[in-house]
Design a protein around this motif. Sequence first.
Motif, PDB file in Angstrom:
ATOM      1  N   HIS A  60       0.831  -1.207   0.000  1.00 24.00           N
ATOM      2  CA  HIS A  60       0.000   0.000   0.000  1.00 24.00           C
ATOM      3  C   HIS A  60       0.869   1.262   0.000  1.00 24.00           C
ATOM      4  CE1 HIS A  60      -3.606   2.364   1.403  1.00 24.00           C
ATOM      5  NE2 HIS A  60      -2.639   3.129   1.873  1.00 24.00           N
ATOM      6  N   GLU A  61       1.844   1.301   0.918  1.00 18.00           N
ATOM      7  CA  GLU A  61       2.681   2.497   1.057  1.00 18.00           C
ATOM      8  C   GLU A  61       3.731   2.590  -0.048  1.00 18.00           C
ATOM      9  OE1 GLU A  61       1.876   4.801   2.914  1.00 18.00           O
ATOM     10  OE2 GLU A  61       0.563   3.759   4.311  1.00 18.00           O
ATOM     11  N   HIS A  63       0.255   4.149  -3.329  1.00 16.03           N
ATOM     12  CA  HIS A  63       0.032   5.595  -3.432  1.00 16.03           C
ATOM     13  C   HIS A  63       0.664   6.192  -4.689  1.00 16.03           C
ATOM     14  CE1 HIS A  63      -2.318   6.660   0.035  1.00 16.03           C
ATOM     15  NE2 HIS A  63      -1.571   5.899   0.817  1.00 16.03           N
ATOM     16  N   MET A 106      -6.922   4.105  -3.470  1.00 15.30           N
ATOM     17  CA  MET A 106      -6.870   2.648  -3.583  1.00 15.30           C
ATOM     18  C   MET A 106      -8.159   2.034  -3.042  1.00 15.30           C
ATOM     19  SD  MET A 106      -3.047   1.762  -2.299  1.00 15.30           S
ATOM     20  CE  MET A 106      -2.596   3.340  -1.604  1.00 15.30           C
ATOM     21  N   CYS A 141      -6.966   4.332   5.222  1.00 13.58           N
ATOM     22  CA  CYS A 141      -5.960   5.078   4.476  1.00 13.58           C
ATOM     23  C   CYS A 141      -6.245   6.568   4.575  1.00 13.58           C
ATOM     24  CB  CYS A 141      -5.996   4.639   3.018  1.00 13.58           C
ATOM     25  SG  CYS A 141      -4.925   5.631   1.972  1.00 13.58           S
ATOM     26  N   GLY A 142      -5.182   7.350   4.724  1.00 12.81           N
ATOM     27  CA  GLY A 142      -5.328   8.803   4.745  1.00 12.81           C
ATOM     28  C   GLY A 142      -4.613   9.425   3.560  1.00 12.81           C
TER      29      GLY A 142
HETATM   30 ZN   LIG Z   1      -2.640   5.140   2.398  1.00 10.48          ZN
END
Ligand SMILES: [Zn+2]
Lengths: 466, 433
Positions: free
Chosen positions: A249-250, A254, A351, A439-440
Amino acid sequence: MNWRFYKLALSMTHIEAIGRQLALKGYSADYVEVRLEESQTSRITYRGRELESIGKTSAIGGNVRALVRGGWGFVSFNNLDKLPGTVELAVKQAQFVGNEESQLAPVEPVVDTVSSQEKNPVAMPLAEKKQLLDEYNDIIWHTPRLQTSIISYDDSHKKVIFLNSSGSYIEQERSGITLRLTAVATEGSEVQQVGLNLGSSGDFSQIKGLHHQIEQMAQRAVELLSAPQVKGGEYTVVLDPVLAGVFVHEAFGHLSEADFVYENDRLREIMVLGKKFGGAELNIVDTATIPGLRGSYKYDDEGVPATKTYLIWEGKLVGRLHSRETAAKMKEKPTGNARAINYRYPPIVRMTNTYIEPRAASFDDIISDIKEGVYAKNWYGGMTSMEMFTFSAGEACMIRNGKLAETLRPVVLTGNVFTTLNNIDAIGNDLEMNQGGGCGKGVQSPLPVANGSPHIRIHHCLVGGR
Amino acid sequence: MENILTQAKRVAEEAEVFTVSSEETPVQFEANRLKHIQSKQSTSVALRIIRQGKIGYATTTELGDTQNLVNNAVETAQFGMTARFELPSLTAYPKVDIFDPDVESIPVEEMVKLGEELITTVRGHTSDIVCEAGVTKSLISVHIINSRGGQANYKESIFSLGIEGHLIRDTDMLFVGESQSSCHPLLEPKAVAEVVLQQLELAKNRASIPTKSVPVIFTPMGVACALIPPLMTAFNGKIVLEGASPIGSKLGQPVFDEKLWLWDDSTLAYRPESRPCDDEGIPSQRTPLIEKGTVANFLYDLQTAALAHTRSTGNGSRNRGGLPAPAPSAFIIAPGNTTFDEMVNDIKEGLVVEYLMGATQGNILGGDFSGNVLLGYKVESGKIVGRVKDTMVSGNVYQLLKQITAIGSDVKWVGSFLNTPSIYCPSLSVASK
Ligand SMILES: [Zn+2]
């Protein structure tokens, strides 16, 4: 301006009634959309032995988004009575901003109603929820040398109506549950904590029966008090499926969001399709089409159907996540990834459920030839600045001569997207999805997503430590 | 509102109604140009009741839906915590200036000009940088009434100006940025741009630092990333009450270097975190937390204070719309008398940390932090020689702040929650590629 709007005679602000009466054609705008939302949530928290707070919320609100000559206007509100004036305000703002050509990837108008697959968790009796949490809290408190516990349980149910000036009208229902548990152990001024994050798309039974896992979690917090800190430096690192999910994810997710890329010529060169990021075994997928996952939906917040998108195929960049605008500007296909956390925000590229596809290696294959390495598990968090990213493990231990060795304090790992994915040299056969994350991006946080991966091994990974 | 209170009093011993409404106008620039103008109106009502001695809580955005709100509060009260506190009766509040009518009257056209000027100034220095900028004005009004006759009412204006620059050379990416906010309009974009230009200057050259321990200067931004999150947790009265704060049993004891002074202050004029009272109607105050290195106080709301047999410090906050809980307003660290240049001159080989990524992902309760130095500079023989990359630092806040080499004279607001100088510490672990 010959817009039409039928004000309801009913004083009840029921979003369906309003949505069905609203017409968005005829404004001096290239595109107009409206989202109306009704939601309920309940929240229970424990700090220590006792329940700390319990509350219920209900909210109703909406927004209007307008596009004129490439410029956007956006108005959000709780008061639905002023809707016609609001549409005009958004159009006026967009007119003020726009000075080029509007570009939106074409999408067939959709008329559809999608009801939630799950029962509404907010409507469940609070007593039933509280009883489960009481059981979990008891387990933590029965662990010797444990100082305290923190538990937070949240559930939500919402109905969203989307309509736009191209004739789409979509009603969608969504539910969600998240459960976070933390056990805190102390000794003198030493404090250590271990957490467990879980979630589901509304199915309460998925957070039942965790008694054994919670007992282990609490014991680990106590063990950490006497664990050493890793020595900082480069290691061969093995990530468990939960942490590898955060990693994907990271580290890559992104960067594959096209809104970072589409108006930045340098980034477009760097992120050109076909570029090699990893080895031939590496496939990375984002998809909102898997039923039951927290990142899943039928249509995104621009009314675009969800898709399955390969981001990396055999190590090469083959796709990215789009809104209608980023897809048009990059001359690629829309992927249905425009999402907003709620009606107060416009949709942006996000995502959904992101994972590394499994391969053949067993866990033993992965660790057997590591002389000295770190096995990092579980999830504290992760962050990215696109090129650099960090992700932190809730638990870790050393690997010595192919075997798991002493327990370590939690570790933070960091990497560089242009080298770290290339350093993945083993991918396991045990894909698992984690539903506990949020997620932010910018101010929009937390958005429900799921991440997943099998066990993976990364060589030359930088680990912080003393 | 009165009507909600009246209905709630029919079913509960005590009740409190908290209403907040806001109007926000963000003007947003992407890829160096104006992209989005927004306008956001929101209203919400929170009802807290004490029924059969227990706390019930519900919120809604529908002002008309009183019955549902009261029912939800009653339903939750069956399971709620036993109330240990009394709601405040009619109280006099300190005069805290947080409203400037000029914010409301600034036209969107002028906000657009401010953003454009911000971007033009930064691009005038580095032409290939890609900027995002935001100019936002907000008006907030808060109204609290309770069944003991307590009442509070205030309006606040907030204006903020921010920019983030993104510079790519090959696959190297540099992020720079600055944002400022105030209850007054901020009409000097040059002051914000200046901070970014300085970052760009210092980051021009690249430098590397080996894996070892070196002296470190945390700039105000660096202090905010690495050192403040653990302290905000440790001084929270609730964490203290649970026994999970490493300094919870150290009241009156020297835990930090005696050069260190820290306050929580919600009374500073025209600061966005200021207000006449907290979210429970308790008067705002300035609370000393560290005095000459000694732990002086913890932060409390009503319920936590009652459980801890002390008084609320006016830090009851309804973060994310929940029940009030202790939360800091703005942390203020007292300046020292060493200039930033004097600190740099003092270092033979060391590091300046400006932005640390991932620092809040570790064991915050224990004070450990570890992060990637996203923006930081190498110091050699008393001079900043360039930007470091692929570098992690790790430390423990309590060990670092026990022995501080110097505290800077360069105080600055970081966001709206922290006013601090730079802090210079003798040793921090660095791991690099
Ligand atoms: Zn995220």
